[in-house]
Design a protein around this motif. Structure first.
Motif, PDB file in Angstrom:
ATOM      1  N   ALA A   1       2.425 -19.189  -7.115  1.00 12.01           N
ATOM      2  CA  ALA A   1       3.869 -18.999  -7.009  1.00 12.01           C
ATOM      3  C   ALA A   1       4.491 -19.916  -5.966  1.00 12.01           C
ATOM      4  O   ALA A   1       5.638 -20.354  -6.115  1.00 12.01           O
ATOM      5  CB  ALA A   1       4.170 -17.542  -6.679  1.00 12.01           C
ATOM      6  N   ASP A   2       3.733 -20.209  -4.880  1.00 19.24           N
ATOM      7  CA  ASP A   2       4.290 -21.061  -3.825  1.00 19.24           C
ATOM      8  C   ASP A   2       3.973 -22.536  -4.048  1.00 19.24           C
ATOM      9  O   ASP A   2       4.082 -23.348  -3.130  1.00 19.24           O
ATOM     10  CB  ASP A   2       3.774 -20.615  -2.457  1.00 19.24           C
ATOM     11  N   ALA A   3       3.597 -22.876  -5.280  1.00 21.21           N
ATOM     12  CA  ALA A   3       3.309 -24.278  -5.612  1.00 21.21           C
ATOM     13  C   ALA A   3       4.024 -24.685  -6.904  1.00 21.21           C
ATOM     14  O   ALA A   3       3.398 -25.207  -7.831  1.00 21.21           O
ATOM     15  CB  ALA A   3       1.806 -24.487  -5.750  1.00 21.21           C
TER      16      ALA A   3
ATOM     17  N   GLY B   1      18.409 -39.254  -3.477  1.00 20.34           N
ATOM     18  CA  GLY B   1      18.183 -39.150  -2.038  1.00 20.34           C
ATOM     19  C   GLY B   1      18.162 -37.710  -1.559  1.00 20.34           C
ATOM     20  O   GLY B   1      17.309 -37.320  -0.742  1.00 20.34           O
ATOM     21  N   GLU B   2      19.092 -36.887  -2.074  1.00 21.70           N
ATOM     22  CA  GLU B   2      19.126 -35.480  -1.691  1.00 21.70           C
ATOM     23  C   GLU B   2      17.886 -34.742  -2.197  1.00 21.70           C
ATOM     24  O   GLU B   2      17.353 -33.863  -1.504  1.00 21.70           O
ATOM     25  CB  GLU B   2      20.395 -34.817  -2.241  1.00 21.70           C
ATOM     26  N   TYR B   3      17.436 -35.091  -3.381  1.00 23.48           N
ATOM     27  CA  TYR B   3      16.240 -34.459  -3.942  1.00 23.48           C
ATOM     28  C   TYR B   3      15.014 -34.746  -3.070  1.00 23.48           C
ATOM     29  O   TYR B   3      14.226 -33.840  -2.760  1.00 23.48           O
ATOM     30  CB  TYR B   3      16.017 -34.992  -5.357  1.00 23.48           C
ATOM     31  N   VAL B   4      14.884 -35.992  -2.646  1.00 21.24           N
ATOM     32  CA  VAL B   4      13.732 -36.353  -1.807  1.00 21.24           C
ATOM     33  C   VAL B   4      13.850 -35.697  -0.435  1.00 21.24           C
ATOM     34  O   VAL B   4      12.862 -35.211   0.126  1.00 21.24           O
ATOM     35  CB  VAL B   4      13.614 -37.886  -1.685  1.00 21.24           C
ATOM     36  N   ALA B   5      15.071 -35.660   0.122  1.00 21.94           N
ATOM     37  CA  ALA B   5      15.260 -34.990   1.412  1.00 21.94           C
ATOM     38  C   ALA B   5      14.935 -33.506   1.312  1.00 21.94           C
ATOM     39  O   ALA B   5      14.321 -32.925   2.219  1.00 21.94           O
ATOM     40  CB  ALA B   5      16.700 -35.194   1.890  1.00 21.94           C
ATOM     41  N   ALA B   6      15.331 -32.881   0.204  1.00 22.23           N
ATOM     42  CA  ALA B   6      15.005 -31.467  -0.005  1.00 22.23           C
ATOM     43  C   ALA B   6      13.501 -31.287  -0.158  1.00 22.23           C
ATOM     44  O   ALA B   6      12.921 -30.311   0.348  1.00 22.23           O
ATOM     45  CB  ALA B   6      15.738 -30.936  -1.240  1.00 22.23           C
TER      46      ALA B   6
ATOM     47  N   ASP C   1      14.273 -23.306  -2.554  1.00 22.32           N
ATOM     48  CA  ASP C   1      13.508 -22.284  -1.835  1.00 22.32           C
ATOM     49  C   ASP C   1      13.724 -20.918  -2.484  1.00 22.32           C
ATOM     50  O   ASP C   1      12.790 -20.121  -2.652  1.00 22.32           O
ATOM     51  CB  ASP C   1      13.937 -22.267  -0.377  1.00 22.32           C
ATOM     52  N   ARG C   2      14.971 -20.645  -2.855  1.00 24.65           N
ATOM     53  CA  ARG C   2      15.285 -19.373  -3.501  1.00 24.65           C
ATOM     54  C   ARG C   2      14.514 -19.238  -4.818  1.00 24.65           C
ATOM     55  O   ARG C   2      14.001 -18.158  -5.137  1.00 24.65           O
ATOM     56  CB  ARG C   2      16.783 -19.281  -3.761  1.00 24.65           C
ATOM     57  N   PHE C   3      14.423 -20.336  -5.577  1.00 30.27           N
ATOM     58  CA  PHE C   3      13.649 -20.297  -6.820  1.00 30.27           C
ATOM     59  C   PHE C   3      12.176 -20.039  -6.527  1.00 30.27           C
ATOM     60  O   PHE C   3      11.514 -19.242  -7.206  1.00 30.27           O
ATOM     61  CB  PHE C   3      13.800 -21.613  -7.591  1.00 30.27           C
TER      62      PHE C   3
END
Length: 379
Positions: free
Chosen positions: A189-191, A207-212, A329-331
């Motif tokens: 679940a955490d992967a 860029g936002e995706y990679v930063a996240a 993170d919520r997902f």
């Protein structure tokens, strides 16, 4: 019956997003000609039974003389093919087709499938584009928009008549080709495996995706962040290949390259992410939802149309990597059963609102009415 040209700035776009329409038009008895620059997908269009003529419509060119030559070449192709109607896509495909059609006396129906970089990053060229839209779209037979935000903008700024425009549910999704599949069961679940499908452009939120991903990797070291799509495209917003290679070497993302069949990549993902700054209606998110995948995208024009926040996925703030990371993170915190519920609701949502047959029916209706009108005028 009519001779219809379908125009865009890449044959790749026509093959992947408009082949169903071209085949439906042929089935209805019309002759169809695909017009786009030469690329590897020209052969594939011809193999699918579509007559193709190549015109070098640049996606990023700004030289006025060179662009004028393109309009002239496009007009010549339309006259050579004895075209009665043009269906056009992509910003340059729409504007250049309109200019060519107006000078050749040909009916045209543009589809505003997103406004592109000029409206994301306004400049002097944006004012030129708006002027051209005002000069041409008022004389279009019909104008399709893929989202209400873009249609409202064109109406507010006088770039189109309300009587001529209509909102379509994006380009639709083929619900037979994109079937629901169970979420992967082998991963912990955490992967989770997150997938972004798009051209590798900064404006797509790469860029936002990679930063996240960098934020989440610290919390979930086994989580996967995948990129799927073309790199090194001719666009000022292109992410350099060396930048992607650097991210891969850091262990932040896996770059999967481009593909003409996204289905196996969707079924191997747990969640599909697109933090784009602005879209028409992103086809990749509709395909993801049709496959039963929850979606995370931005609360931005076009993107927000594809998600019911909290029910089929999550919306995040545009250009905000921290908010994107929070939604991812919520997902990740959801149980397998909760993720499956989001996926089922995503499929139901697109089936009710974005079925490709809705789009094809509207196009065929418009074409039939125009064919009838032209026939009565010619008799």
């Amino acid at each position: 019956m009519m001779r219809i040209a379908v125009v865009a700035n890449t044959a790749w776009y026509l093959f992947n997003f408009r082949l169903s329409l071209m085949l439906a038009l042929q089935k209805a008895g019309h002759a169809v000609v695909a017009i786009a620059p030469e690329d590897d997908h020209v052969v594939r269009l011809r193999q699918a039974g579509i007559t193709t003529e190549c015109v070098a419509i640049s996606g990023s060119g700004t030289n006025p003389l060179r662009e004028a030559v393109t309009v002239i070449a496009l007009r010549g192709a339309l006259r050579r093919q004895q075209i009665d109607l043009v269906l056009s896509y992509t910003p340059k495909g729409n504007l250049y087709s309109a200019l060519g059609c107006l000078t050749a006396g040909i009916a045209f129906v543009p589809n505003v499938s997103g406004l592109g970089r000029l409206f994301i990053h306004p400049s002097a060229a944006t004012h030129v584009a708006k002027l051209l839209y005002r000069l041409t779209f008022h004389r279009a037979h019909h104008v399709f928009f893929q989202n209400n935000d873009d249609m409202a903008l064109f109406l507010q700024q006088g770039m189109v008549d309300a009587s001529r425009c209509e909102r379509l549910p994006g380009s639709g999704v083929d619900l037979q080709r994109f079937q629901v599949s169970a979420l992967p069961a082998a991963r912990a679940a955490d992967a989770p495996a997150f997938l972004l499908v798009a051209r590798m452009l900064w404006d797509k939120g790469i860029g936002e995706y990679v930063a996240a991903a960098r934020i989440l990797k610290a919390r979930y070291p086994s989580a996967q962040f995948r990129l799927l799509g073309f790199v090194d495209v001719a666009n000022p917003s292109a992410v350099p290949r060396h930048q992607i290679d650097q991210w891969v070497q850091e262990g932040l993302v896996d770059y999967l390259g481009p593909t003409d069949d996204v289905r196996p990549f969707l079924t191997d993902a747990d969640c599909v992410v697109l933090p784009s700054y602005r879209e028409g209606v992103p086809r990749t998110l509709l395909e993801a939802a049709a496959t039963g995948r929850p979606v995370i995208t931005t609360d931005a024009p076009g993107c927000r149309d594809t998600v019911i926040d909290g029910s089929t996925g999550y919306l995040c703030r545009p250009a905000d990597a921290h908010d994107l990371a929070d939604k991812m993170d919520r997902f990740t915190a959801l149980s397998a059963a909760e993720r499956a519920i989001l996926g089922r609701q995503a499929r139901q949502f697109v089936a009710e609102h974005f079925d490709e047959t809705l789009v094809l029916t509207r196009y065929l209706d418009v074409v039939t009415r125009l064919a009838s009108r032209l026939s009565s005028e010619g008799s």
